[in-house]
Design an enzyme around this catalytic site. Structure first.
Site, PDB file in Angstrom:
ATOM      1  N   GLY A 136       3.973 -26.979   1.291  1.00  0.00           N
ATOM      2  CA  GLY A 136       3.537 -28.100   0.546  1.00  0.00           C
ATOM      3  C   GLY A 136       3.065 -29.116   1.284  1.00  0.00           C
TER       4      GLY A 136
ATOM      5  CG  ASP B  57       7.213 -30.284   4.223  1.00  0.00           C
ATOM      6  OD1 ASP B  57       7.655 -31.189   3.501  1.00  0.00           O
ATOM      7  OD2 ASP B  57       7.983 -29.408   4.447  1.00  0.00           O
TER       8      ASP B  57
ATOM      9  CE  LYS C 128      11.031 -30.787   3.560  1.00  0.00           C
ATOM     10  NZ  LYS C 128      10.503 -29.610   3.009  1.00  0.00           N
TER      11      LYS C 128
ATOM     12  CE  LYS D   3      12.619 -25.269  -4.915  1.00  0.00           C
ATOM     13  NZ  LYS D   3      12.094 -25.253  -6.279  1.00  0.00           N
TER      14      LYS D   3
ATOM     15  CB  THR E 279      15.210 -21.061  -8.044  1.00  0.00           C
ATOM     16  OG1 THR E 279      14.218 -21.012  -7.211  1.00  0.00           O
ATOM     17  CG2 THR E 279      16.497 -20.928  -7.233  1.00  0.00           C
TER      18      THR E 279
ATOM     19  CG  ASP F 145       9.465 -29.413 -11.852  1.00  0.00           C
ATOM     20  OD1 ASP F 145       9.116 -28.652 -11.066  1.00  0.00           O
ATOM     21  OD2 ASP F 145       8.734 -30.191 -12.582  1.00  0.00           O
ATOM     22  CB  THR F 146      10.356 -30.950  -6.257  1.00  0.00           C
ATOM     23  OG1 THR F 146      11.518 -30.889  -6.153  1.00  0.00           O
ATOM     24  CG2 THR F 146       9.767 -32.170  -5.178  1.00  0.00           C
TER      25      THR F 146
HETATM   26  P1  IMP Z   1       9.022 -27.303  -6.681  1.00  0.00           P
HETATM   27  O1  IMP Z   1       9.292 -27.933  -8.156  1.00  0.00           O
HETATM   28  O2  IMP Z   1      10.061 -27.135  -5.876  1.00  0.00           O
HETATM   29  O3  IMP Z   1       8.273 -25.989  -6.924  1.00  0.00           O
HETATM   30  O4  IMP Z   1       7.697 -28.150  -6.197  1.00  0.00           O
HETATM   31  C1  IMP Z   1       6.425 -28.534  -6.686  1.00  0.00           C
HETATM   32  C2  IMP Z   1       5.697 -28.785  -5.757  1.00  0.00           C
HETATM   33  O5  IMP Z   1       6.055 -29.944  -4.964  1.00  0.00           O
HETATM   34  C3  IMP Z   1       5.514 -27.560  -4.493  1.00  0.00           C
HETATM   35  O6  IMP Z   1       4.528 -26.748  -4.906  1.00  0.00           O
HETATM   36  C4  IMP Z   1       5.065 -28.484  -3.325  1.00  0.00           C
HETATM   37  O7  IMP Z   1       3.477 -28.572  -3.382  1.00  0.00           O
HETATM   38  C5  IMP Z   1       5.623 -29.862  -3.485  1.00  0.00           C
HETATM   39  N1  IMP Z   1       6.899 -29.821  -2.801  1.00  0.00           N
HETATM   40  C6  IMP Z   1       8.246 -29.804  -3.270  1.00  0.00           C
HETATM   41  N2  IMP Z   1       9.139 -30.154  -2.260  1.00  0.00           N
HETATM   42  C7  IMP Z   1       8.373 -30.215  -1.288  1.00  0.00           C
HETATM   43  C8  IMP Z   1       8.815 -30.346   0.100  1.00  0.00           C
HETATM   44  O8  IMP Z   1       9.922 -30.369   0.561  1.00  0.00           O
HETATM   45  N3  IMP Z   1       7.693 -30.643   1.069  1.00  0.00           N
HETATM   46  C9  IMP Z   1       6.375 -30.637   0.675  1.00  0.00           C
HETATM   47  N4  IMP Z   1       6.012 -30.563  -0.514  1.00  0.00           N
HETATM   48  C10 IMP Z   1       7.071 -30.102  -1.618  1.00  0.00           C
END
Ligand code: IMP
Length: 191
Positions: free
Chosen positions: A149, A151, A171, A12, A7, A68-69
């Site tokens: 995002g 939140d 958080k 992060k 990243t 990845d989230t």
């Molecule tokens: P990433 O894999 O960390 O880039 O997350 C992918 C997407 O998930 C982001 O673009 C946000 O839309 C959403 N996301 C991830 N983490 C969070 C968070 O902590 N709060 C709110 N949205 C999140």
């Protein structure tokens, strides 16, 4: 131990450095001179995290991990999930994404959801997956200004405030990302 975190996101990196402590020297993509735009083409969080980690391991032979989230909403069969960043289109517009989510939940009584982070680790060629989950509910309207995002519409279980109404330390103490990072840390401590 040196580990690459795939990243360049400063928040992060800082959060991860705080959790992993001094035993691990964490390098970013910029630190290893990687400017590649790694495609996230998998259909699962696990798949995308592995694509990113394998890219680094196969190109640089460095031990590394990637995350990845996704936001997984029960009444939507786990959507937006792996497509969370681009739910309303390709340009990662959080406002549009939240609007689409609230629209798709109109009239639904079950608003349970979870954020889930997957971390894929590769050490000396061996792959391991960790995940972190925070359960909660999707509010009926946006609340709060902090964070990013989804939140403003995510209220974690046991709280009335959304993630966007919490100080970042609060958080971070309960978030999906910090839980996945703690699972990674627990594993690294055993090595
Ligand atoms: P990433 O894999 O960390 O880039 O997350 C992918 C997407 O998930 C982001 O673009 C946000 O839309 C959403 N996301 C991830 N983490 C969070 C968070 O902590 N709060 C709110 N949205 C999140």
């Amino acid at each position: 131990m040196k580990l690459v975190f795939a990243t360049n996101n400063k928040h992060k990196l800082e959060e991860m450095r705080a959790i992993l402590g001094g035993k691990v020297e964490l390098l970013s993509l910029a630190d290893i001179g990687c400017e590649d735009d790694i495609p996230e083409t998998a259909e699962t969080l696990e798949g995308n995290a592995l694509i990113k980690a394998r890219h680094i391991y196969e190109k640089y032979y460095l031990s590394c991990f990637a995350d990845d989230t996704g936001l997984e909403v029960d009444a939507l069969g786990g959507a937006p999930g792996v497509y969370s960043a681009r739910y309303a289109g390709e340009n990662n517009d959080s406002e549009a994404n939240m609007q689409k989510l609230l629209q798709n939940l109109t009239g639904k009584s079950d608003r349970h959801a979870q954020f889930r982070t997957v971390i894929a680790l590769i050490i000396d060629g061996e792959e391991k997956l960790f995940d972190g989950v925070v359960r909660g509910e999707i509010a009926t309207e946006r609340k709060g200004e902090a964070g990013f995002g989804y939140d403003p519409v995510f209220v974690p279980e046991g709280y009335d405030a959304s993630f966007a109404q919490m100080p970042s330390e609060q958080k971070n103490a309960i978030s999906h990302r910090s839980r996945a990072a703690s699972a990674l840390n627990d594993y690294l401590q055993t090595l």
